[in-house]
Design an enzyme around this catalytic site. Structure first.
Site, PDB file in Angstrom:
ATOM      1  N   SER A   1     -28.453  25.919 -28.324  1.00  0.00           N
ATOM      2  CA  SER A   1     -27.264  26.559 -28.811  1.00  0.00           C
ATOM      3  C   SER A   1     -26.614  25.348 -29.871  1.00  0.00           C
ATOM      4  O   SER A   1     -26.225  24.352 -29.625  1.00  0.00           O
ATOM      5  CB  SER A   1     -26.398  26.445 -27.634  1.00  0.00           C
TER       6      SER A   1
ATOM      7  N   LYS B   1     -29.898  29.646 -30.800  1.00  0.00           N
ATOM      8  CA  LYS B   1     -28.547  30.500 -30.573  1.00  0.00           C
ATOM      9  C   LYS B   1     -27.468  29.892 -31.459  1.00  0.00           C
ATOM     10  O   LYS B   1     -27.530  28.802 -31.460  1.00  0.00           O
ATOM     11  CB  LYS B   1     -28.142  30.566 -29.076  1.00  0.00           C
TER      12      LYS B   1
ATOM     13  N   LYS C   1     -23.417  29.741 -32.654  1.00  0.00           N
ATOM     14  CA  LYS C   1     -21.999  30.443 -32.295  1.00  0.00           C
ATOM     15  C   LYS C   1     -21.484  31.376 -33.572  1.00  0.00           C
ATOM     16  O   LYS C   1     -21.828  30.860 -34.608  1.00  0.00           O
ATOM     17  CB  LYS C   1     -21.083  29.144 -32.063  1.00  0.00           C
TER      18      LYS C   1
ATOM     19  N   ASP D   1     -23.695  34.049 -30.157  1.00  0.00           N
ATOM     20  CA  ASP D   1     -22.724  33.789 -29.038  1.00  0.00           C
ATOM     21  C   ASP D   1     -21.280  33.804 -29.445  1.00  0.00           C
ATOM     22  O   ASP D   1     -20.811  32.906 -30.342  1.00  0.00           O
ATOM     23  CB  ASP D   1     -23.067  32.623 -28.272  1.00  0.00           C
TER      24      ASP D   1
ATOM     25  N   GLU E   1     -24.269  37.569 -27.328  1.00  0.00           N
ATOM     26  CA  GLU E   1     -23.786  37.014 -26.054  1.00  0.00           C
ATOM     27  C   GLU E   1     -22.332  37.040 -26.331  1.00  0.00           C
ATOM     28  O   GLU E   1     -21.477  36.716 -27.147  1.00  0.00           O
ATOM     29  CB  GLU E   1     -24.334  35.615 -25.834  1.00  0.00           C
TER      30      GLU E   1
ATOM     31  N   ASP F   1     -21.952  36.366 -20.428  1.00  0.00           N
ATOM     32  CA  ASP F   1     -21.666  35.153 -19.808  1.00  0.00           C
ATOM     33  C   ASP F   1     -20.426  35.110 -19.286  1.00  0.00           C
ATOM     34  O   ASP F   1     -20.222  35.145 -18.068  1.00  0.00           O
ATOM     35  CB  ASP F   1     -21.885  34.092 -21.070  1.00  0.00           C
TER      36      ASP F   1
ATOM     37  N   LYS G   1     -24.802  30.737 -15.207  1.00  0.00           N
ATOM     38  CA  LYS G   1     -24.660  29.476 -15.304  1.00  0.00           C
ATOM     39  C   LYS G   1     -24.082  29.343 -13.665  1.00  0.00           C
ATOM     40  O   LYS G   1     -23.140  29.942 -13.391  1.00  0.00           O
ATOM     41  CB  LYS G   1     -23.424  29.068 -16.201  1.00  0.00           C
TER      42      LYS G   1
ATOM     43  N   GLY H   1     -25.771  26.966 -20.488  1.00  0.00           N
ATOM     44  CA  GLY H   1     -25.320  25.306 -20.320  1.00  0.00           C
ATOM     45  C   GLY H   1     -23.939  25.080 -20.814  1.00  0.00           C
ATOM     46  O   GLY H   1     -23.138  25.943 -21.393  1.00  0.00           O
TER      47      GLY H   1
HETATM   48  O1  OSB Z   1     -20.719  29.864 -24.138  1.00  0.00           O
HETATM   49  O2  OSB Z   1     -22.757  29.202 -23.705  1.00  0.00           O
HETATM   50  C1  OSB Z   1     -21.387  28.935 -23.780  1.00  0.00           C
HETATM   51  C2  OSB Z   1     -20.778  25.327 -24.173  1.00  0.00           C
HETATM   52  C3  OSB Z   1     -19.618  24.994 -23.852  1.00  0.00           C
HETATM   53  C4  OSB Z   1     -19.087  26.347 -23.349  1.00  0.00           C
HETATM   54  C5  OSB Z   1     -19.614  27.417 -23.435  1.00  0.00           C
HETATM   55  C6  OSB Z   1     -21.038  27.555 -23.931  1.00  0.00           C
HETATM   56  C7  OSB Z   1     -21.524  26.771 -24.392  1.00  0.00           C
HETATM   57  C8  OSB Z   1     -22.722  26.583 -25.134  1.00  0.00           C
HETATM   58  C9  OSB Z   1     -23.532  25.139 -25.070  1.00  0.00           C
HETATM   59  O3  OSB Z   1     -23.249  27.512 -25.610  1.00  0.00           O
HETATM   60  C10 OSB Z   1     -24.641  25.294 -24.234  1.00  0.00           C
HETATM   61  C11 OSB Z   1     -25.359  23.894 -24.299  1.00  0.00           C
HETATM   62  O4  OSB Z   1     -25.880  23.444 -25.200  1.00  0.00           O
HETATM   63  O5  OSB Z   1     -25.116  23.263 -23.218  1.00  0.00           O
HETATM   64 MG    MG Z   2     -21.846  31.720 -23.913  1.00  0.00          MG
END
Ligand code: OSB
Ligand code: MG
Length: 369
Positions: A135, A161, A163, A188, A213, A238, A262, A290
């Site tokens: 991510s 992925k 953001k 995401d 996402e 999510d 998660k 994650g």
């Molecule tokens: O939306 O998946 C998410 C990190 C913090 C809060 C929400 C998210 C995330 C990530 C990071 O996308 C995933 C990771 O590298 O642990």
């Molecule tokens: Mg997410």
């Protein structure tokens, strides 16, 4: 088994690189670590709450309150025959999934250690390897994003992925697709859009993303169903999925085609397994998200992902992407073929480096029956 001690400590680990999403910019991982002890064995559960309620409503402070005043006292009254009994015992406490999960996960981990078995065996998974995805947060500009993604692809990650947020979406995806036409790519949004943005998602359809996402509100099912009906790209939920019932509702209403599980968001391993089983029965792929976890939570995610329904690479990547020094030995590493080895030792399967835990600790509370 009766719990003899519950310890909760606050930890602060600096992140090697700030992680920016549509809702915040994180420079340190500030989290609670729950330790539960019985009969000379201790198990660990990492909480996914943060200092602020910007991802979901819980915070480290609400989790500490719920654990200290409700869940730990309740847990001390139980004669635990198996960790899967905990959710029913916790059900009187409404919501607070992150607090419940941290304690529940610690009990599963303790249970696995007592049996001398890796966590994946207790969960019904398997040994071997899992596929790693990554991510990538929002970057200062597009060239920096392209360089970051190039490095992650070169490191072997099987799925990228990124953001997005309003104003930083179509340009990022367009630039990435121009440079990497074939990579498995997804976005995401962390709830940054509304149904007024359908046109944007229809534009993104051209880029053949694996999924989008959590585009809409954190607590929504129905608007996502309306969006999914109007776009080609699979919607993945999510934030909206915080229980097995949420997953069932999302499936029944057509709110998504993929679910991100998660453990810490859904109340623990039992709920994660229930969502996995439900999705498997209905042919819906799942993957493991994650929360920038330390090695303790990261390894819990590795074990979960060995279940057969996890058919897509998740957000579990190498410890070294996040931390100079992780809390576990060895750290989680990703092989050149983009896989992570599943530990075979008891519990999470790697040693917890207690001196590093102590060094990162900002406060500690300890409770007994
Ligand atoms: O939306 O998946 C998410 C990190 C913090 C809060 C929400 C998210 C995330 C990530 C990071 O996308 C995933 C990771 O590298 O642990
Ligand atoms: Mg997410």
């Amino acid at each position: 088994m009766r719990l003899e001690r519950v310890e909760v400590r606050g930890l602060s680990l600096p992140l090697r690189h700030p992680f920016e999403t549509s809702f915040t910019r994180t420079t340190a991982k500030n989290f609670l670590l729950v330790s539960v002890s019985a009969q000379g064995v201790t198990g660990y559960g990492e909480c996914v709450a943060d200092v602020d309620p910007f991802y979901l409503p819980e915070t480290n402070t609400t989790v500490l309150h719920i654990l200290r005043d409700f869940l730990a006292p309740l847990a001390f009254t139980l004669e635990i025959g198996h960790p899967r009994e905990l959710p029913a015992a916790f059900a009187r406490v409404r919501g607070h999934e992150m607090a419940k999960a941290a304690l529940e996960m610690a009990v599963w981990e303790l249970w696995a250690r007592r049996e001398g078995a890796p966590l994946h065996r207790l969960l019904g998974g398997r040994g071997g390897t899992i596929a790693a995805g990554v991510s990538v947060g929002l970057q200062k500009d597009i060239p920096t994003l392209l360089d970051r993604v190039e490095a992650e692809v070169a490191a072997g990650y099987r799925r990228i992925k990124i953001k997005i947020k309003p104003g930083r979406d179509r340009e990022l995806v367009g630039a990435l697709r121009a440079r990497f036409p074939e990579i498995p790519l997804m976005v995401d949004a962390n709830s940054a859009y509304t149904l007024d943005d359908v046109a944007l998602f229809r534009e993104l359809d051209e880029h053949r993303l694996l999924m989008v996402e959590q585009p809409l509100a954190w607590n929504d099912i129905l608007d996502h169903a309306a969006l999914q009906r109007q776009i080609w790209t699979p919607v993945c939920l999510d934030e909206s999925i915080r229980s097995a019932d949420d997953a069932r509702h999302a499936l029944d209403f057509g709110a998504c085609r993929i679910i991100n599980i998660k453990v810490g968001r859904v109340g623990g391993f039992a709920a994660a397994l229930a969502i996995h089983d439900l999705c498997s029965a209905r042919g819906m792929p799942v993957w493991c998200g994650g929360m920038l976890e330390s090695g303790i939570g990261r390894l819990a995610n590795v074990h979960l992902q060995t279940l057969p329904g996890f058919t897509l690479p998740g957000d579990t990547s190498a410890s070294a992407r996040y931390f100079e020094e992780d809390l576990i030995d060895p750290p989680v590493t990703v092989a050149p073929d983009g896989t992570i080895a599943v530990p075979e030792g008891p519990g999470i399967g790697h040693a917890v480096l207690w001196a590093r835990v102590e060094k990162a600790t900002t406060f500690k509370e300890e409770w007994r029956p």
